[in-house]
Design a protein around this motif. Structure first.
Motif, PDB file in Angstrom:
ATOM      1  N   ALA A 101      13.612  55.599  42.217  1.00 42.44           N
ATOM      2  CA  ALA A 101      14.419  56.059  41.090  1.00 42.44           C
ATOM      3  C   ALA A 101      15.819  55.451  41.093  1.00 42.44           C
ATOM      4  O   ALA A 101      16.379  55.143  42.133  1.00 42.44           O
ATOM      5  N   ASP A 102      16.379  55.306  39.898  1.00 42.17           N
ATOM      6  CA  ASP A 102      17.761  54.891  39.695  1.00 42.17           C
ATOM      7  C   ASP A 102      18.661  56.048  40.146  1.00 42.17           C
ATOM      8  O   ASP A 102      18.502  57.180  39.694  1.00 42.17           O
ATOM      9  N   ALA A 103      19.619  55.769  41.033  1.00 43.76           N
ATOM     10  CA  ALA A 103      20.454  56.814  41.630  1.00 43.76           C
ATOM     11  C   ALA A 103      21.253  57.614  40.609  1.00 43.76           C
ATOM     12  O   ALA A 103      21.554  58.778  40.830  1.00 43.76           O
ATOM     13  N   ALA A 104      21.592  57.032  39.474  1.00 40.75           N
ATOM     14  CA  ALA A 104      22.380  57.752  38.468  1.00 40.75           C
ATOM     15  C   ALA A 104      21.554  58.775  37.697  1.00 40.75           C
ATOM     16  O   ALA A 104      22.097  59.732  37.164  1.00 40.75           O
ATOM     17  N   ARG A 105      20.243  58.575  37.636  1.00 47.53           N
ATOM     18  CA  ARG A 105      19.385  59.491  36.874  1.00 47.53           C
ATOM     19  C   ARG A 105      18.484  60.344  37.774  1.00 47.53           C
ATOM     20  O   ARG A 105      17.596  61.031  37.304  1.00 47.53           O
ATOM     21  N   TRP A 143      13.918  63.573  38.605  1.00 48.04           N
ATOM     22  CA  TRP A 143      14.083  62.231  38.046  1.00 48.04           C
ATOM     23  C   TRP A 143      14.146  62.401  36.551  1.00 48.04           C
ATOM     24  O   TRP A 143      13.231  62.935  35.925  1.00 48.04           O
ATOM     25  N   PRO A 145      14.661  60.073  33.564  1.00 48.26           N
ATOM     26  CA  PRO A 145      14.827  58.720  33.026  1.00 48.26           C
ATOM     27  C   PRO A 145      15.491  58.678  31.651  1.00 48.26           C
ATOM     28  O   PRO A 145      16.100  57.671  31.293  1.00 48.26           O
ATOM     29  N   ASN A 169      24.144  63.812  41.363  1.00 46.55           N
ATOM     30  CA  ASN A 169      23.271  62.649  41.273  1.00 46.55           C
ATOM     31  C   ASN A 169      23.154  61.990  42.643  1.00 46.55           C
ATOM     32  O   ASN A 169      23.938  62.256  43.553  1.00 46.55           O
ATOM     33  N   TRP A 170      22.132  61.150  42.774  1.00 49.90           N
ATOM     34  CA  TRP A 170      21.811  60.589  44.077  1.00 49.90           C
ATOM     35  C   TRP A 170      22.899  59.642  44.574  1.00 49.90           C
ATOM     36  O   TRP A 170      23.107  59.501  45.783  1.00 49.90           O
ATOM     37  N   ALA A 171      23.630  59.022  43.681  1.00 49.90           N
ATOM     38  CA  ALA A 171      24.737  58.155  44.092  1.00 49.90           C
ATOM     39  C   ALA A 171      25.812  58.977  44.804  1.00 49.90           C
ATOM     40  O   ALA A 171      26.348  58.549  45.841  1.00 49.90           O
TER      41      ALA A 171
END
Length: 194
Positions: A101-105, A143, A145, A169-171
């Motif tokens: 997954a994209d860290a921002a989403r 997640w 998207p 968020n993951w970031a």
């Protein structure tokens, strides 16, 4: 890389600095935790993420102290969830959505009461595509998207838990992990808010 210290904790303040309500300067937050006797207090971003050394104070006791001091000293009521460094490390490791997954989403929804994970288990049976949901011991992982505002997963989690959960968020979670792992917080401007 430094080994996680037993006394390190991560505090998540729910809902501060979102819009105009519950404004808290990170310098004031660091001072508040220092005044409570916590050492080596560092903040990440401007949204209530704090890493500090708690000596022998249990996470639940630290959360209660911080919540009370926020009201008494800063006039802000906010739910606080605290994890030990070990618990936070487990939260990171248990995220099965992270590799794809994209860290921002990708959000980690940290549970104020870890027993709430049992209440969330039936949600795993629902079809969320293109979104995804995973559960760990200390958090739910979502997640999103199409963004957080359009997320059916986040709406369901919020309806079930209300203020019993706070999301990052993951970031941001990765930045917190870097601090716990001993990263030099003075160098990257994106880690410490002054």
């Amino acid at each position: 890389m430094t080994t996680l210290q037993n006394s390190q904790q991560v505090a998540f303040l729910r809902g501060i600095n979102v819009g105009r309500a519950k404004r808290v300067a990170m310098a004031d937050l660091r001072k508040l935790l220092g005044d409570l006797g916590f050492a080596n207090v560092r903040t990440v971003l401007n949204s209530g993420n704090v890493v500090y050394d708690a000596d022998r104070v249990a996470p639940a006791e630290a959360a209660a102290r911080i919540e009370e001091a926020l009201v008494l000293k800063l006039g802000v009521a906010a739910r606080v969830t605290v994890l030990s460094a070990r618990q936070f490390s487990e939260l990171i490791a248990q995220n099965t959505l992270a590799p794809v997954a994209d860290a921002a989403r990708l959000l980690a929804l940290v549970l104020n009461n870890p027993a709430d994970v049992q209440r969330l288990a039936p949600l795993l049976q629902q079809p969320w595509q293109p979104e995804a949901l995973a559960l760990g011991q200390w958090a739910a992982y979502a997640w999103c998207p199409d963004g957080v505002l359009a997320s059916k997963v986040l709406a369901a989690l919020g309806a079930m838990l209300g203020d019993g959960v706070t999301s990052r968020n993951w970031a941001t979670m990765h930045k917190l992990k870097l601090l716990l792992d001993g990263a030099d917080v003075a160098a990257p401007a994106s880690i410490q808010e002054t």
